[in-house]
Design a protein around this motif. Structure first.
Motif, PDB file in Angstrom:
ATOM      1  N   TYR A   1       0.821  -1.211   0.000  1.00 54.07           N
ATOM      2  CA  TYR A   1       0.000   0.000   0.000  1.00 54.07           C
ATOM      3  C   TYR A   1       0.861   1.269   0.000  1.00 54.07           C
ATOM      4  O   TYR A   1       0.468   2.285  -0.591  1.00 54.07           O
ATOM      5  CB  TYR A   1      -0.961  -0.005   1.192  1.00 54.07           C
ATOM      6  CG  TYR A   1      -2.085  -0.994   1.039  1.00 54.07           C
ATOM      7  CD1 TYR A   1      -3.168  -0.715   0.211  1.00 54.07           C
ATOM      8  CD2 TYR A   1      -2.080  -2.212   1.721  1.00 54.07           C
ATOM      9  CE1 TYR A   1      -4.209  -1.627   0.056  1.00 54.07           C
ATOM     10  CE2 TYR A   1      -3.117  -3.124   1.576  1.00 54.07           C
ATOM     11  CZ  TYR A   1      -4.173  -2.829   0.736  1.00 54.07           C
ATOM     12  OH  TYR A   1      -5.193  -3.737   0.585  1.00 54.07           O
TER      13      TYR A   1
ATOM     14  N   LEU B   1      -0.206   3.539  -3.059  1.00 56.81           N
ATOM     15  CA  LEU B   1      -0.969   4.732  -2.714  1.00 56.81           C
ATOM     16  C   LEU B   1      -0.097   5.963  -2.446  1.00 56.81           C
ATOM     17  O   LEU B   1      -0.595   7.000  -2.032  1.00 56.81           O
ATOM     18  CB  LEU B   1      -1.848   4.445  -1.487  1.00 56.81           C
ATOM     19  CG  LEU B   1      -2.866   3.306  -1.671  1.00 56.81           C
ATOM     20  CD1 LEU B   1      -3.616   3.058  -0.372  1.00 56.81           C
ATOM     21  CD2 LEU B   1      -3.840   3.612  -2.806  1.00 56.81           C
TER      22      LEU B   1
ATOM     23  N   ASP C   1      -5.588  -7.002  -2.644  1.00 55.48           N
ATOM     24  CA  ASP C   1      -4.144  -6.951  -2.436  1.00 55.48           C
ATOM     25  C   ASP C   1      -3.579  -8.378  -2.467  1.00 55.48           C
ATOM     26  O   ASP C   1      -4.337  -9.352  -2.548  1.00 55.48           O
ATOM     27  CB  ASP C   1      -3.799  -6.185  -1.155  1.00 55.48           C
ATOM     28  CG  ASP C   1      -4.203  -6.906   0.124  1.00 55.48           C
ATOM     29  OD1 ASP C   1      -4.365  -8.142   0.115  1.00 55.48           O
ATOM     30  OD2 ASP C   1      -4.366  -6.217   1.161  1.00 55.48           O
TER      31      ASP C   1
END
Length: 255
Positions: A27, A31, A242
């Motif tokens: 992540y 992100l 994920d």
């Protein structure tokens, strides 16, 4: 948007996963988080995704008692009194999965709505500011996927005072839950294409700068693409899993 410390406002999400280090790395890159801050807790290390000094969300390694459970994101709703709110859950048709308990500087409970969609109740220090953000890397929305929208409307109205406003969007009904004049969450009927063994759930959305580029990265990093990039009036979105199997969505907002 509404202040995250208001009774009935979405105030946090966190991830329970069998490999928190791998999830944090995934992540953080996907992100564009500035950092992942690790803090010790009585239950283990808690990982915080950081964006411009803001806490984006949390992640934690699953304990041995959760071995074999799927990785998943959990939404938390702020309440004035966790014990009182948890006591009302069965009265409203839901289930208390984990009775109220203390964590550092806060008190939480884990509950489920009448259809089984799980979420958390949270009370703690006075929270200032909005949880949702259109800044890249932060949470921008949560959305309930359920097979019984009528039961959900009644349950969340009873528990938090949410009012359901339903509109037809591209041929499908979409419900926005309102708290006063503010939008707090969304709801959709679970599509028939989703297997019956998949339970209702609260999904989370993160803001990204480029949805199509994010989709490409998910595939390259070992994730799965559930819904490829699609255009909406407000921008573009896509849904993924994920590498540990936790599902999430992303939103690229138009300027």
């Amino acid at each position: 948007m509404i202040n995250a410390g208001t009774h009935g406002a979405v105030t946090w999400i966190d991830l329970s996963t069998p490999d928190v280090k791998a999830a944090a790395d995934f992540y953080r890159e996907l992100l564009e988080w500035d950092d992942v801050e690790v803090s010790p807790t009585p239950s283990g290390e808690y990982h915080l995704g950081k964006v411009d000094e803001h806490d984006a969300c949390g992640m934690m390694q699953q304990g041995p008692e959760l071995a074999g459970m799927p990785a998943m994101w959990t939404m938390f709703v702020y309440v004035d009194d966790v014990d009182a709110a948890a006591a009302r859950v069965p009265e409203a048709g839901g289930t208390v999965l984990e009775p109220p308990f203390d964590i550092p500087e806060a008190r939480i409970a884990i509950v489920a709505d009448p259809s089984g969609a799980m979420f958390g109740l949270f009370a703690g220090p006075q929270i200032e500011g909005e949880f949702y953000s259109q800044d890249v890397g932060r949470v921008c929305w949560v959305e309930l996927m359920t097979r019984d929208t009528a039961a959900a409307e009644g349950f969340y109205a009873e528990l938090f005072g949410w009012k359901a406003v339903t509109e037809n969007v591209a041929g499908n009904d979409y419900t926005t839950f309102m708290l006063g004049e503010e939008m707090v969450a969304g709801m959709m009927m679970m599509p028939d294409a989703i297997p019956a063994e998949v339970p209702p759930y609260w999904g989370v959305y993160f803001t990204v700068a480029d949805c199509a580029a994010t989709e490409k990265m998910v595939g390259e990093m070992g994730g799965e693409i559930h819904v490829p990039t699609m255009a909406l009036d407000m921008g573009k979105f896509a849904s993924f899993a994920d590498p540990q199997g936790a599902t999430f969505s992303v939103m690229e907002y138009t300027a």
